[in-house]
Write an enzyme that holds these catalytic residues in place. Structure first.
Site, PDB file in Angstrom:
ATOM      1  N   ASP A  11       0.857  -1.183   0.000  1.00 17.28           N
ATOM      2  CA  ASP A  11       0.000   0.000   0.000  1.00 17.28           C
ATOM      3  C   ASP A  11       0.895   1.236   0.000  1.00 17.28           C
ATOM      4  O   ASP A  11       1.749   1.395   0.883  1.00 17.28           O
ATOM      5  CB  ASP A  11      -0.895  -0.017   1.249  1.00 17.28           C
ATOM      6  N   ASP A 106      -3.192   2.652  -5.787  1.00 13.53           N
ATOM      7  CA  ASP A 106      -2.092   2.696  -4.830  1.00 13.53           C
ATOM      8  C   ASP A 106      -1.930   1.443  -3.978  1.00 13.53           C
ATOM      9  O   ASP A 106      -1.182   1.461  -2.987  1.00 13.53           O
ATOM     10  CB  ASP A 106      -2.239   3.917  -3.916  1.00 13.53           C
ATOM     11  N   GLU A 107      -2.574   0.340  -4.331  1.00 15.18           N
ATOM     12  CA  GLU A 107      -2.390  -0.871  -3.531  1.00 15.18           C
ATOM     13  C   GLU A 107      -2.647  -2.119  -4.365  1.00 15.18           C
ATOM     14  O   GLU A 107      -3.388  -2.097  -5.346  1.00 15.18           O
ATOM     15  CB  GLU A 107      -3.296  -0.867  -2.295  1.00 15.18           C
TER      16      GLU A 107
END
Length: 367
Positions: A11, A106-107
């Site tokens: 993350d 973003d993850e």
């Protein structure tokens, strides 16, 4: 639980706000809020850790955020830029495993049970990935490592920002027993309050309830809660897309000007790329080189060949042409990379020998 799996959740740390701080050095170390107008009905899309210290959180109204943190600097989201950097990060993931399940910009989950390094330690590979992300983007990421997706997801939040948490299978039940129920992935604010009303404050409290009791209180979700508090999550990591490119990059130990050395490094990277292509029985149509100069300016130069690229000779033929359109030899270089794209299975397309016609070079500068 399946103790043989090695799952990592990565993350990015305060991704939107961190990108803004990366692109604008004046914002570094300051409270940054990415979102709408603080004097309208806008909401916070993301905020830096400096802003979080004041209680600012994502999805909060910008009006409330500015009351909590009057000195905050507000900036509008730039989704194209976030997606651009996200694509770089996802390509880094694919360097280590083909089992990458992207959850958002973003993850992602990665299954490192078998990985391209043949490295048995998933925690070591996770550290290499975090280092790779920082060297290539200037951004930090946090990671959780465990035997399934649920535990890895929870773990990635433990040592944020820029940290890693490893929870071996033997420690899963003890870890969950003391974990506050609000930290369980999938337990929102309303569910947390409902659990507290029946005496559930930790994973250990939740484990005392039978499947029938949890189904009575939470319906279909009861089965999910019954499993996760026991560390059970059989869900596989499902690759979210086909691999679109294969590449190799090297961050140099010192900046270089020597053209002979530059070409040697690029040819070695070409060998690595071709080895991966041959392992997967693939060919490509486009070759790109990536150069990061000493001042961190990053450029790519690409050629789309009229004939398929299937061996090191094909790629080596184009490397000098691509270098001609760079500052290599005139500006010091700190990173070099070779990537092929436009991939196809070798048994699915006819192969034609390369003809001696010039190919068009595309220029691209990455800020």
């Amino acid at each position: 639980m399946n103790s043989n799996r090695k799952i990592v959740h990565i993350d990015m740390d305060a991704f939107f706000a961190s990108v803004e701080q990366l692109d604008n050095p004046e914002l570094r170390g300051k409270a940054v809020i990415v979102g709408g107008n603080p004097h309208s009905r806008g909401v916070v899309a993301a905020c830096s850790y400096e802003a979080r210290k004041f209680g600012v959180r994502s999805a909060m109204s910008c009006a409330k955020a500015v009351r909590l943190c009057p000195q905050a600097i507000f900036t509008r989201p730039r989704m194209d830029r976030y997606r651009e950097i996200s694509a770089w990060i996802m390509e880094i993931f694919f360097k280590y495993t083909d089992l990458v399940e992207q959850l958002s910009v973003d993850e992602a989950f990665l299954d490192l049970t078998e990985n391209h390094l043949d490295e048995p330690s998933a925690s070591l590979v996770a550290e290499l990935i975090r280092k790779d992300i920082f060297e290539k983007t200037g951004l930090t990421a946090s990671a959780g490592v465990s035997c399934n997706k649920f535990i890895a997801k929870v773990a990635s939040d433990i040592n944020k920002p820029n940290g890693i948490k490893v929870i071996p299978p033997a420690e899963v039940l003890d870890f969950l027993a003391t974990l506050p129920i609000g930290k369980f992935y999938g337990v929102g604010a309303a569910t947390e309050k409902k659990m507290e009303r029946i005496g559930v404050k930790t994973g250990g409290d939740l484990r005392r309830f039978t499947l029938e009791e949890l189904t009575f209180h939470f319906g279909k979700q009861g089965g999910y809660f019954h499993s996760i508090c026991r560390g059970l999550d059989p869900r596989p990591v499902k690759s979210s897309r086909e691999r679109k490119s294969i590449g190799s990059e090297t961050t140099l130990s010192e900046d270089i000007l020597d053209m002979e050395l530059i070409q040697h490094i690029l040819k070695e990277q070409a060998h690595s790329v071709i080895a991966t292509m041959q392992k997967k029985c693939m060919g490509a149509h486009t070759i790109s080189i990536k150069i990061r100069y000493h001042d961190f300016t990053t450029i790519t130069r690409s050629i789309t060949s009229r004939t398929p690229l299937i061996n090191t000779r094909d790629i080596g033929f184009y490397i000098p042409k691509l270098l001609e359109n760079t500052e290599a030899g005139r500006q010091k270089i700190r990173l070099l990379g070779v990537t092929v794209s436009g991939l196809f299975q070798l048994n699915s397309s006819p192969i034609q020998l390369r003809l001696p016609f010039p190919d068009k070079v595309d220029r691209q500068t990455l800020p």
